[in-house]
Design an enzyme around this catalytic site. Structure first.
Site, PDB file in Angstrom:
ATOM      1  N   CYS A 134      -9.976  -2.470   2.324  1.00 31.97           N
ATOM      2  CA  CYS A 134     -10.482  -2.638   0.962  1.00 31.97           C
ATOM      3  C   CYS A 134     -11.816  -3.383   0.971  1.00 31.97           C
ATOM      4  O   CYS A 134     -12.741  -3.038   0.222  1.00 31.97           O
ATOM      5  CB  CYS A 134      -9.460  -3.376   0.106  1.00 31.97           C
ATOM      6  SG  CYS A 134      -8.921  -4.970   0.786  1.00 31.97           S
ATOM      7  N   ILE A 139       0.830  -1.204   0.000  1.00 29.60           N
ATOM      8  CA  ILE A 139       0.000   0.000   0.000  1.00 29.60           C
ATOM      9  C   ILE A 139       0.866   1.255   0.000  1.00 29.60           C
ATOM     10  O   ILE A 139       0.545   2.247  -0.656  1.00 29.60           O
ATOM     11  CB  ILE A 139      -0.959   0.002   1.207  1.00 29.60           C
ATOM     12  CG1 ILE A 139      -1.872  -1.238   1.152  1.00 29.60           C
ATOM     13  CG2 ILE A 139      -1.804   1.264   1.220  1.00 29.60           C
ATOM     14  CD1 ILE A 139      -2.695  -1.355  -0.118  1.00 29.60           C
ATOM     15  N   ARG A 144      11.885   3.873  13.243  1.00 28.77           N
ATOM     16  CA  ARG A 144      10.697   3.054  13.023  1.00 28.77           C
ATOM     17  C   ARG A 144       9.555   3.461  13.950  1.00 28.77           C
ATOM     18  O   ARG A 144       8.388   3.244  13.623  1.00 28.77           O
ATOM     19  CB  ARG A 144      11.024   1.571  13.216  1.00 28.77           C
ATOM     20  CG  ARG A 144      12.180   1.101  12.363  1.00 28.77           C
ATOM     21  CD  ARG A 144      12.262  -0.395  12.263  1.00 28.77           C
ATOM     22  NE  ARG A 144      11.257  -0.919  11.346  1.00 28.77           N
ATOM     23  CZ  ARG A 144      11.304  -2.131  10.808  1.00 28.77           C
ATOM     24  NH1 ARG A 144      12.296  -2.944  11.099  1.00 28.77           N
ATOM     25  NH2 ARG A 144      10.361  -2.547   9.998  1.00 28.77           N
ATOM     26  N   THR A 155     -12.201 -11.941   8.658  1.00 30.72           N
ATOM     27  CA  THR A 155     -12.236 -10.545   8.232  1.00 30.72           C
ATOM     28  C   THR A 155     -12.966  -9.720   9.283  1.00 30.72           C
ATOM     29  O   THR A 155     -13.926 -10.191   9.894  1.00 30.72           O
ATOM     30  CB  THR A 155     -12.940 -10.383   6.866  1.00 30.72           C
ATOM     31  OG1 THR A 155     -13.069  -8.979   6.570  1.00 30.72           O
ATOM     32  CG2 THR A 155     -14.321 -11.002   6.861  1.00 30.72           C
ATOM     33  N   GLY A 156     -12.485  -8.513   9.487  1.00 31.38           N
ATOM     34  CA  GLY A 156     -13.137  -7.608  10.436  1.00 31.38           C
ATOM     35  C   GLY A 156     -14.148  -6.697   9.772  1.00 31.38           C
ATOM     36  O   GLY A 156     -14.580  -5.704  10.358  1.00 31.38           O
TER      37      GLY A 156
END
Length: 416
Positions: free
Chosen positions: A189, A17, A99, A254-255
């Protein structure tokens, strides 16, 4: 964006992404400068990083992606010492030292907006100085707005902070308040596609006619999956995640059901189940949505043609192009790269069937005993239509990154 606000964008992370977000904004040219934080050195030189940026197995070369067959090299002005270069006329600066979000030099580079694409910092309730880092760290480091390219993940029972919000463009993007919200999730998505499939039906029929719903996403592989079988991580709960995506169809979770309620709150009132299956393709996914509607007397019955007309009308009136209706017989590769398409409805495969469901009123809550005693036949029948709708989505660039870009620019334009 007002003249006194920097048109510099920060991107944290350069995975799938992150790289495609860089591609999007290099083509869009809304931002003059892009600061990319990789958090570590990449390869042996800046040229190695550029090699990674300008090539993509799924979408081809960056130059061809931007300009097709007339493409010319779009990366120039490479400065190894300054770790900078130009992409399609947009200056890109690479940071590789830090980071932890709170340590990234956003302030030094005047990056007021940061898109975090790492998928690592998704709990907005954590303090900026949390031991393993926090999305709030970007704010401490100088950003004014942070956009997460994934759904928030809060511990069970933890309330959503008032300055945080989840939005999907074309669904609830107007709930974003520039004076209130500093941390924004662009959902996922799958949630993006699902919400654009459900909203036209809710708008037309009303939530009160929806008895239940479910979905399954046939989802392309992601970077979190194993190329070949590998040893499961310590305390791993799902052993299938360590199996090869190249050779298997893998059941996963999946959430999307939980996230859907954040962007379409009405969905919290009905039962909704969301399942996910991963398949060995690079991108191009499919949602199979099942909606159960109660038929009403003296109203047009819910049939395939009606459902398709609802989507076709919504697509034709949706000028931003987020919803596309297709009566073609598509396959997954056909929708890869579709501009800004959150969902491509496969009208050819829409199905609807109506049947009767018997309900014993004795088991219905809220009916007083005195009323029940007056009812002779305590078993009644209602007409229910089950509709099945198929929606394609390019889960990387088209359905997600392009809409993430729209969200980013809309936030930038609202800054003052």
């Amino acid at each position: 964006m007002k003249p006194n606000i920097s048109k510099t964008l920060g991107i944290n992370g350069l995975g799938r992404i992150g790289k495609l977000t860089l591609w999007h904004h290099a083509g869009r040219k809304y931002f003059d400068r892009i600061i990319v934080n990789t958090g570590r050195k990449v390869g042996k030189s800046l040229e190695d990083l550029i090699h990674y940026i300008e090539r993509d197995t799924t979408y081809g070369k960056l130059s061809s992606f931007l300009y097709g067959y007339q493409a010319k090299p779009v990366i120039s002005d490479v400065d190894e010492k300054e770790a900078s270069f130009s992409v399609n006329g947009v200056t890109v600066k690479i940071l590789q030292k830090d980071r932890n979000p709170k340590d990234i030099e956003w302030a030094a580079h005047d990056a007021k907006i940061v898109v975090d694409t790492t998928g690592q910092f998704l709990d907005p309730s954590l303090a900026a100085n949390a031991a393993k880092g926090s999305i709030r760290g970007h704010l401490e480091a100088g950003a004014q707005k942070v956009i997460a390219s994934a759904p928030f993940k809060l511990k069970e029972g933890t309330p959503m902070p008032e300055d945080s919000v989840t939005t999907v463009m074309g669904i609830n993007d107007k709930v974003y308040d520039p004076l209130k919200h500093t941390i924004i999730s662009n959902a996922s998505c799958t949630t993006t596609c699902l919400s654009h499939m459900i909203k036209p039906l809710i708008d037309y029929f009303g939530i009160e006619r929806v008895l239940s719903a479910s979905m399954a996403t046939i989802h392309a592989a992601t970077g979190s999956q194993a190329v070949l079988d590998r040893l499961p991580k310590t305390d791993a709960k799902d052993l299938r995640k360590s199996r090869s995506i190249m050779n298997n169809i893998i059941l996963t979770t999946t959430g999307a059901a939980k996230a859907l309620q954040l962007v379409i709150p009405e969905m919290a009132t009905i039962g909704f189940i969301a399942e996910s299956v991963r398949i060995p393709t690079a991108t191009g996914s499919l949602i199979i949505l099942v909606m159960n509607f109660q038929e009403e007397l003296n109203k047009k019955p819910i049939r395939r043609d009606l459902i398709n007309s609802i989507y076709e009308t919504a697509a034709n009136t949706n000028t931003n192009g987020y919803l596309i209706y297709s009566d073609k017989q598509n396959v997954s590769s056909d929708i890869i790269g579709t501009p800004r398409a959150a969902a491509v409805i496969e009208g050819h495969e829409t199905h609807a069937r109506t049947g009767a469901i018997n309900i014993n009123l004795e088991h219905v809550r809220g009916i007083e005993k005195s009323i029940m005693e007056q009812i002779k036949d305590q078993v009644t029948s209602i007409q229910v239509t089950q509709a099945v709708i198929y929606g394609w989505y390019d889960n990387e660039m088209a359905s997600y990154v392009n809409m993430l870009g729209d969200r980013t620019v809309s936030i930038a334009e609202a800054m003052h």
